[in-house]
Write an enzyme that holds these catalytic residues in place. Sequence first.
Site, PDB file in Angstrom:
ATOM      1  N   ASP A  10       0.788  -1.238   0.000  1.00 29.08           N
ATOM      2  CA  ASP A  10       0.000   0.000   0.000  1.00 29.08           C
ATOM      3  C   ASP A  10       0.824   1.295   0.000  1.00 29.08           C
ATOM      4  OD1 ASP A  10      -1.831  -2.021   0.290  1.00 29.08           O
ATOM      5  OD2 ASP A  10      -2.714  -1.276   2.139  1.00 29.08           O
ATOM      6  N   LYS A  96      -7.186  -4.673  -2.941  1.00 27.43           N
ATOM      7  CA  LYS A  96      -7.989  -5.132  -1.801  1.00 27.43           C
ATOM      8  C   LYS A  96      -8.921  -4.026  -1.332  1.00 27.43           C
ATOM      9  CE  LYS A  96      -4.116  -4.157   1.349  1.00 27.43           C
ATOM     10  NZ  LYS A  96      -4.660  -3.104   2.207  1.00 27.43           N
ATOM     11  N   CYS A 140      -2.002  -2.598   7.762  1.00 30.88           N
ATOM     12  CA  CYS A 140      -1.926  -3.484   6.603  1.00 30.88           C
ATOM     13  C   CYS A 140      -0.640  -4.310   6.554  1.00 30.88           C
ATOM     14  CB  CYS A 140      -2.130  -2.684   5.321  1.00 30.88           C
ATOM     15  SG  CYS A 140      -3.799  -1.962   5.254  1.00 30.88           S
TER      16      CYS A 140
END
Length: 193
Positions: A10, A96, A140
């Site tokens: 990310d 996601k 994450c």
Amino acid sequence: MMSTALLLIDIQNDFCPGGSLAVPEGDSIIPPLNRVIASLHAQGVPILASRDWHPIRTTHFQAWGGVWPPHCVQNTPGAAFRAGLALPPDAVVFSKGMAENADSYSAFEATDAAGEALTPWLKAHGIQHLVVAGLATDYCVKSSVLDARREGFSVQVLQDAVRGVELHPGDTEKALAAMSAAGAQLIDSRQIN
């Protein structure tokens, strides 16, 4: 290194300074990561990049009962990978958080462009070991590393190439401790040649 993959979590505009959910010093991880990407890519190691790819309306966001401000909405500048991150053209992107009712912190809840989830992709490519870095350490990155360990992968976390959002003070240290307790090895990016 053929059984290894680099998993970048990310590294998107909204999680970097100026973004809607900025991680303090989030873009400071890019210089060490670019060195690691170049080194591992030259050795034929697959480079994988997860991304949040949220719909406009999702229970992940505060307006619909979630914890977070809107971020990484599909096809917006905030969802783009951070400029300066030297992803090679053959990097595999896993998206996601696309469901309206899912948080999907872990890259193991993501799918590639063909709809294949991360675990079967890794197994199909003979990957047994992951080198992990990215944002945010306490959400994450932690979720992805813990899932990787549960799925039986060995994991190294690049401590100098992760940063936490620190919703609560100490979350980053707790996350690193949890990853270590799960069997992940915490190393410096300079240990990757």
